[in-house]
Scaffold this motif. Sequence first.
Motif, PDB file in Angstrom:
ATOM      1  N   PRO A  44      62.120 -44.614  54.968  1.00 11.56           N
ATOM      2  CA  PRO A  44      60.792 -44.311  54.425  1.00 11.56           C
ATOM      3  C   PRO A  44      60.760 -44.341  52.899  1.00 11.56           C
ATOM      4  O   PRO A  44      61.729 -43.980  52.235  1.00 11.56           O
ATOM      5  N   GLY A  45      59.618 -44.765  52.350  1.00 13.80           N
ATOM      6  CA  GLY A  45      59.467 -44.782  50.897  1.00 13.80           C
ATOM      7  C   GLY A  45      60.415 -45.751  50.224  1.00 13.80           C
ATOM      8  O   GLY A  45      60.902 -46.708  50.823  1.00 13.80           O
TER       9      GLY A  45
ATOM     10  N   ARG B 123      61.484 -40.075  44.995  1.00 14.75           N
ATOM     11  CA  ARG B 123      60.847 -38.983  45.745  1.00 14.75           C
ATOM     12  C   ARG B 123      59.468 -39.362  46.280  1.00 14.75           C
ATOM     13  O   ARG B 123      58.961 -38.739  47.203  1.00 14.75           O
ATOM     14  N   THR B 124      58.857 -40.396  45.699  1.00 18.24           N
ATOM     15  CA  THR B 124      57.535 -40.818  46.136  1.00 18.24           C
ATOM     16  C   THR B 124      57.555 -41.201  47.615  1.00 18.24           C
ATOM     17  O   THR B 124      58.432 -41.936  48.068  1.00 18.24           O
ATOM     18  N   ASN B 125      56.600 -40.692  48.383  1.00 21.07           N
ATOM     19  CA  ASN B 125      56.458 -41.035  49.800  1.00 21.07           C
ATOM     20  C   ASN B 125      57.742 -40.782  50.595  1.00 21.07           C
ATOM     21  O   ASN B 125      58.153 -41.599  51.428  1.00 21.07           O
ATOM     22  N   SER B 126      58.392 -39.659  50.308  1.00 21.87           N
ATOM     23  CA  SER B 126      59.599 -39.240  51.037  1.00 21.87           C
ATOM     24  C   SER B 126      60.750 -40.226  50.901  1.00 21.87           C
ATOM     25  O   SER B 126      61.563 -40.382  51.814  1.00 21.87           O
ATOM     26  N   GLY B 127      60.832 -40.882  49.764  1.00 24.13           N
ATOM     27  CA  GLY B 127      61.941 -41.810  49.526  1.00 24.13           C
ATOM     28  C   GLY B 127      63.244 -41.078  49.291  1.00 24.13           C
ATOM     29  O   GLY B 127      63.299 -39.852  49.263  1.00 24.13           O
TER      30      GLY B 127
END
Length: 318
Positions: free
Chosen positions: A67-68, A133-137
């Motif tokens: 994800p992300g 950290r963006t979009n659960s990266g």
Amino acid sequence: RGGPVAALRAPAAAALTARGVRALLSTAPAVAATHAHKRAPVAPVLDPRGVEGVVHSIESMSAVDGPGLRYLVFMQGCSRRCVFCSQPDSWKILSPSHAKHDGFAEHRTKAGGGVLFTSDVEKKISRCATYLRTNSGGVSCSGGEPLLQARFVEDLFARVKGNLGLTTCLDTSGYGDPSLFEGVLRQTDLTMLCAKSFDPDLHFKISHIHFSHLETFIKAIDKLEARVRLRYVYLPEGTEYRTDLEKELDAMANFVNARPHCLGVELLPYHTLGVNKWHEIGVEYPLEGLHTPDRAHVDDVKQRLRDRLNPDKLLLVA
């Protein structure tokens, strides 16, 4: 003090006969062993640098490995010889000491790899943590086979989760030391399990590793109910390794549907990226001449699989 050898130092020792001395000394190992098993286990001395490992290469930004946005760490070493492998140069299994002395570390530096401690990799990741950290990266470990360096992966994941607030993904075929599986899985937010086939014979033909190893890892996943997503390489008609037959799709769907903790399937259509690496290491490519399936064939397999999956299961196509 406190033992048969100390007793010999006492004044009364002078009065002992030679036979008595021999008898007394002969009890020393047994007494030592008796005391030894009662001692509290000694905690290992931890290197502040973390765990040392052999990294094949690093990609600081990926959008397809979890994800992300992902920071992707490819670990060196793999026991499988998958016929569609895109990174055969990651097969060679090396200890850190061997990697330092055979030129590997110097050779892989340009790709971000080499012999590294987990703290080294954490420092690299920290520089772009804000974006990740963006979009659960976060961080993904692939390979090679990352479970062959399970302690490194477990420590790295613990660091980036605890210190940097990032998510962790494990891209694996499930081959390694079973005693280390649970430790890694407890630090993993999502396991992307690349199952070659659920037919034991075809699985062996594709990977040259027995299906039982995959079953062992699946048991570890099920025990913890760890979140998992199946990654499945679609090999089309034209090869003895074909993976789009009805029985294959049935088995894949049954695996996913039977597990609430399995999110779904990511279908990976066969591609020829990395074929040049087979030539570079002097190994014949097993799928020479096989073409990447066209969009119509991919859509057909996708629909056939969608018809078999429960509505709540994801179906992604890479």
